[in-house]
Scaffold this motif. Structure first.
Motif, short mmCIF file in Angstrom:
data_model
loop_
_atom_site.label_atom_id
_atom_site.label_comp_id
_atom_site.label_asym_id
_atom_site.label_seq_id
_atom_site.Cartn_x
_atom_site.Cartn_y
_atom_site.Cartn_z
N ALA B 39 45.01 12.45 87.68
CA ALA B 39 44.25 13.61 87.22
C ALA B 39 43.01 13.13 86.49
O ALA B 39 42.95 12.00 86.02
N VAL B 40 42.03 14.05 86.42
CA VAL B 40 40.80 13.78 85.68
C VAL B 40 40.68 14.85 84.60
O VAL B 40 40.85 16.04 84.90
N ALA B 41 40.42 14.42 83.35
CA ALA B 41 40.15 15.39 82.28
C ALA B 41 38.75 15.14 81.77
O ALA B 41 38.31 13.99 81.68
N ILE B 42 38.05 16.23 81.48
CA ILE B 42 36.66 16.13 81.01
C ILE B 42 36.56 16.80 79.64
O ILE B 42 36.12 17.94 79.53
N PRO B 43 36.95 16.10 78.60
CA PRO B 43 36.92 16.69 77.25
C PRO B 43 35.49 16.82 76.75
O PRO B 43 34.59 16.18 77.27
N ALA B 44 35.31 17.68 75.73
CA ALA B 44 33.97 17.91 75.21
C ALA B 44 33.87 17.63 73.71
O ALA B 44 32.85 17.93 73.10
N SER B 45 34.91 17.08 73.12
CA SER B 45 34.86 16.76 71.69
C SER B 45 35.84 15.64 71.40
O SER B 45 36.73 15.34 72.21
N THR B 46 35.66 15.02 70.23
CA THR B 46 36.58 13.97 69.81
C THR B 46 38.01 14.51 69.76
O THR B 46 38.95 13.84 70.19
N GLU B 47 38.15 15.74 69.26
CA GLU B 47 39.49 16.34 69.14
C GLU B 47 40.13 16.47 70.51
O GLU B 47 41.32 16.20 70.68
N GLU B 48 39.35 16.90 71.49
CA GLU B 48 39.90 17.04 72.84
C GLU B 48 40.27 15.68 73.43
O GLU B 48 41.29 15.55 74.12
N VAL B 49 39.46 14.66 73.15
CA VAL B 49 39.77 13.31 73.64
C VAL B 49 41.11 12.87 73.04
O VAL B 49 42.01 12.39 73.75
N THR B 50 41.23 13.05 71.72
CA THR B 50 42.45 12.67 71.02
C THR B 50 43.67 13.37 71.64
O THR B 50 44.69 12.73 71.91
N ALA B 51 43.52 14.67 71.87
CA ALA B 51 44.64 15.44 72.42
C ALA B 51 44.99 14.96 73.84
O ALA B 51 46.17 14.86 74.20
N CYS B 52 43.98 14.64 74.65
CA CYS B 52 44.22 14.13 76.01
C CYS B 52 44.97 12.80 75.95
O CYS B 52 45.90 12.55 76.72
N VAL B 53 44.53 11.93 75.03
CA VAL B 53 45.18 10.62 74.91
C VAL B 53 46.64 10.80 74.50
O VAL B 53 47.55 10.20 75.09
N ARG B 54 46.87 11.68 73.54
CA ARG B 54 48.26 11.89 73.07
C ARG B 54 49.12 12.49 74.18
O ARG B 54 50.29 12.11 74.34
N ALA B 55 48.53 13.41 74.95
CA ALA B 55 49.29 14.01 76.05
C ALA B 55 49.67 12.95 77.08
O ALA B 55 50.83 12.87 77.51
#
Lengths: 374, 468
Positions: B39-55
């Motif tokens: 899958a590809v995720a395209i986050p738009a903030s540090t918080e979203e990056v963090t959440a993607c990494v944790r997921a």
């Protein structure tokens, strides 16, 4: 302790501070003749839990605290210029090479390491372990950008090389830059390859009225200093170029003498974001500094006192830390022994601790010299 | 909940890709490696990056960070069953400090956009890789990108002061600092150039340089590569380092001239492009020096451009080089090795022999001042066996560079493409130390696994015993 390799088993006396080798507070020190010998010693030390304190000539031993070690390791046996390639502007040298001696060799070919030469006796390894930069860093960048390759004896007793002898390299993680300024926490530096720079035709120190204005108006000056005896800029280039720059900055026709290094009983280094240099200087006035040299555009202020109590020092540190800066004790002694040499720990302290543990699992490599007691 | 569902919760459905056709868009970089993500995720903030990494961590899924995908070594190419985190939406200029000459920017900001944005303040970001119209600052950080103007100013690592960084555990940590000589280990210096293997940079503090008050670009033509190389060495030995010092061989000059009409001499065996910048006095002196040295080395053409239009045209030739190659063949393999400057002629000659022996079309345009070679092999990947042949030649070219005391990569990185050549450069003990650096950040090997270091690089266990 396990038997040391025979070649390094002798105690070396050294002309540093105090009676012990290189000023280290140890009864015994070794002077390895190669990085491989140093790694043999570190392997034995790691095995037996013997802590090893590192020193070049001992001119900066107080940085990070004097420390207590079971054994000393000095670089005096590694004082060779190993491979100087003037055409490629690179030089591989042993960590025990005296920076001024090396500069003497290079200057004969009109080249320089750009390493600091303000203090006599300083070694290349010491300068790199400390990450000390010369005042020319405003134009040329810090010492870290000079170190192309490094060979170290790690805390787990292996000889490890990182980087390469070319001026541009992204082959693996940048061990040379990581080791620069690591205070010997990852290993003992055996040799380095330095990127050299050609000497300009003319270099001149000029007195100016306003350092901040000089920084804003000049194109890439070598240094812009505000000191207790006035402000100075260093200009480099051809004769015509330096003359034009001198006029542009309103400097006098006569070359000025650069301010001498600060040699007082108490010395500290104030490090702030470049835009906060005026604020840092104001804090320093409040703390009654005797001498100071502030590097505009860089953010480093070296300051010295004839006399300073630790309470005033702590107030200074608090004020600077509120600006996101740090105040590092370079020379103190007496009541300063109880002061944390670095101040507030960095945000990445947990990652730093895991890096330290992987390179020095037995905590024998210059332990306690990094912030946070690492 | 599946990983996809979690990602949709974090960044929204429009910024998650998981259908095969959508994934195909992210399968390649600008080089020759490819891979398909889960899958590809395209986050738009540090918080979203963090959440993607944790997921991803919760699901035991490895992570590959990616910018614009202009890399050449496979560093940002997906790994099978991994999550690709694309940072292009973190493209803000957060803060510019004109006095301190720094800026906080997002990793997704396009390199050239930063300098264009800063032009009216008289500042620029020095690293200028050929990809600068497309590549991102985050990608430049990942590969420690270079470019022509890194000769005098240094590569990306010299222009990144600090970075906000999401660790493999999803923690946000600052490496480097706004202040100089921040106490402690300089972790910033290993994060730069780590090709996404240590974590994800979400904010970068870059150093900005003053735009030069004056500049000249000098085009030089030579009838032999030796004369051009001697000019390079003598200019650098003369007491100043030019802002840029680029070389092109005849094959490349012809391709570029057909494409851009920059006025390059197509009859020359080698062309040098020298840029000198600074005060008008220093530029004047430098031009005189370059004229004298190139004249003494039998330059057949010396053309000095001082007005910005003519300078831009000369640079357009250089910067269009890779596009120009499309005339020769649909695909290209762009190599990147560094040799000591004094070995340029010797190594180039060996590289021509290798290309000839493999019957390959090769063109050269490179950073001569740094000794950074870029042999470019034009080929058609649809020809059966051709890519293997190209790779075999590339491998030999790397070996001759290393034999001359050079390195495997100057600015493109190791990625997958050169990973297995690392043992030609380093002993197993050296590679073990490299693996320790990685372990300090990512002990579970979830960040871009399989890149940069060959498998089995850790050869000692925790107690220091060699693992057999």
């Amino acid at each position: 302790m396990t038997e040391l390799p025979p070649a390094v088993a002798e105690v070396v006396e050294f002309s540093g501070r105090g009676d012990s080798p290189a000023g280290l507070a140890v009864a015994k020190a070794v002077a390895p003749l190669s990085t491989s010998e140093a790694s043999d010693v570190m392997k034995a030390a790691a095995h037996d839990g013997v802590t090893v304190g590192f020193a070049g000539s001992g001119t900066s031993l107080e940085l990070g605290g004097l420390g207590q070690f079971d054994l000393g390791m000095v670089s005096s046996g590694l004082s060779e210029i190993i491979d100087y390639q003037p055409e490629d502007l690179t030089a591989v040298v042993g960590s025990g090479v005296d920076v001024r001696d090396l500069e003497g060799e290079l200057r004969a070919r009109r080249q320089t390491t750009l390493l600091p030469t303000d203090v006599a006796g300083r070694t290349v390894g010491g300068v790199i372990a400390e990450g000390a930069s010369s005042m020319s860093r405003l134009k040329y960048g810090p010492t870290r950008d000079r170190v192309l390759e490094v060979t170290i004896a790690t805390g787990y007793g292996e000889e490890v090389r990182g980087g390469g002898r070319v001026v541009k390299n992204v082959t693996g993680y940048d061990l040379p830059r990581l080791v620069t300024g690591s205070m010997g926490s990852l290993g003992f530096i055996g040799s380095v390859c330095l990127k050299l720079w050609p000497l300009p035709a003319v270099s001149r120190v000029v007195r100016v009225d306003d350092a901040a204005m000089a920084l804003a108006s000049l194109y890439r000056p070598v240094s812009v200093l505000e000191t207790d005896t006035g402000s100075f800029v260093t200009l480099e280039g051809s004769e015509d170029d330096v003359r034009a720059q001198t006029m542009a900055v309103g400097g006098g026709a006569d070359a000025a003498e650069p301010p001498p290094p600060i040699d007082l009983p108490i010395v500290a280094s104030i490090r702030v974001a470049p835009r906060s240099i005026a604020g840092g200087l104001a804090d320093l006035q409040d703390a009654g500094a005797t001498r100071w040299i502030a590097q505009h555009g860089v953010g480093v202020i070296e300051a010295g006192w004839n006399d300073l109590d630790t309470e005033t020092f702590t107030e200074l540190r608090k004020a600077v830390e509120r600006k996101g800066g740090r105040v590092v004790v370079r020379r103190g002694g007496g009541s300063f022994d109880a002061v944390d040499p670095w101040g507030a720990p960095p945000d990445s302290i947990a990652l730093q601790a895991s890096m330290k543990k992987l390179f020095d699992p037995s905590a024998v490599c210059n332990p306690g010299k990094l912030p946070g007691g690492l | 909940m599946t990983l996809i569902d979690e990602l949709i919760d974090i960044v929204g459905e429009s910024r998650v890709r998981h259908h095969p056709l959508d994934l195909a868009v992210f399968a390649n970089d600008a080089g020759v490696t490819s891979g398909t993500a889960l899958a590809v995720a395209i986050p738009a903030s540090t918080e979203e990056v963090t959440a993607c990494v944790r997921a991803a961590r919760r699901h035991g899924i490895p992570i590959v960070p990616r910018g614009a995908g202009t890399g050449l070594a496979g560093g940002a190419v997906a790994i099978e069953s991994g999550l690709l985190i694309v940072l292009t939406r973190l493209n803000e200029i957060h803060e510019v400090d004109e006095i301190g000459r720094t800026a906080w920017v997002g990793p997704g900001l396009v390199n050239l956009d930063l300098s264009v944005n800063l032009a009216d303040r008289g500042l620029h970001f020095a690293p200028d890789p050929s990809s600068q119209q497309a590549s991102t600052i985050g990608g430049n950080v990942a590969t420690n990108a270079g470019g022509p103007h890194c000769l005098a100013d240094g590569t990306t690592v010299a222009h990144v002061l600090a970075a906000e960084f999401v660790t493999a555990d999803g923690d946000v940590v600052m490496v480097g600092d706004e202040i100089p000589d921040a106490p402690g280990l300089d972790l910033r210096s290993v994060v730069v150039g780590s090709e996404g293997t240590l974590g994800i940079v979400t904010k970068v503090l870059v150093r900005l340089m003053q735009n030069p008050p004056d500049a000249a670009t000098i085009l030089l033509g030579f009838s032999t590569i030796e004369d051009a190389a001697n000019t390079v060495s003598e200019v650098i030995g003369s007491g100043f380092i030019p802002a840029a010092l680029e070389m092109m061989d005849q094959a490349m000059v012809i391709a570029v001239e057909n494409f851009v009409h920059a006025g390059y001499p197509t009859d020359a065996a080698a062309v040098l492009l020298v840029e000198v910048t600074g005060t008008s006095e220093s530029v004047h002196d430098a031009v005189r020096t370059v004229r004298t040295i190139s004249g003494a080395n039998a330059a057949s053409l010396i053309r000095v451009a001082t007005d910005s239009e003519e300078r831009a045209l000369l640079w357009k030739g250089r910067k269009s080089a890779f596009g120009a190659v499309a005339q020769s063949a649909p695909d290209y393999y762009l190599h990147d090795t560094v040799v000591p400057r004094t070995k340029l002629v010797e190594v180039l000659s060996a590289i021509y022999d290798i290309a000839a022996a493999h019957e390959l079309t090769m063109l050269n345009v490179f950073h001569a001042g740094d000794g950074n070679l870029h042999p470019l092999i034009a080929f058609d990947a649809d020809d059966p066996g051709k890519l293997e042949q190209v790779r075999s030649a590339a491998d030999q070219m790397a070996r001759v560079s290393l034999d001359a005391g050079g390195s495997l990569s100057g600015e493109h990185g190791i990625g997958i493409e050169k990973r297995d050549l690392m043992s030609l450069v380093f002993t197993d003990v050296d590679l073990d130390a490299q693996a320790r650096i990685r372990d300090a950040f990512d002990p579970d090997d979830v960040m871009n696994p399989g890149k940069v270091l060959p498998a089995g690089s850790r050869c000692f266990d925790a107690s220091g015993m060699r693992i057999e």
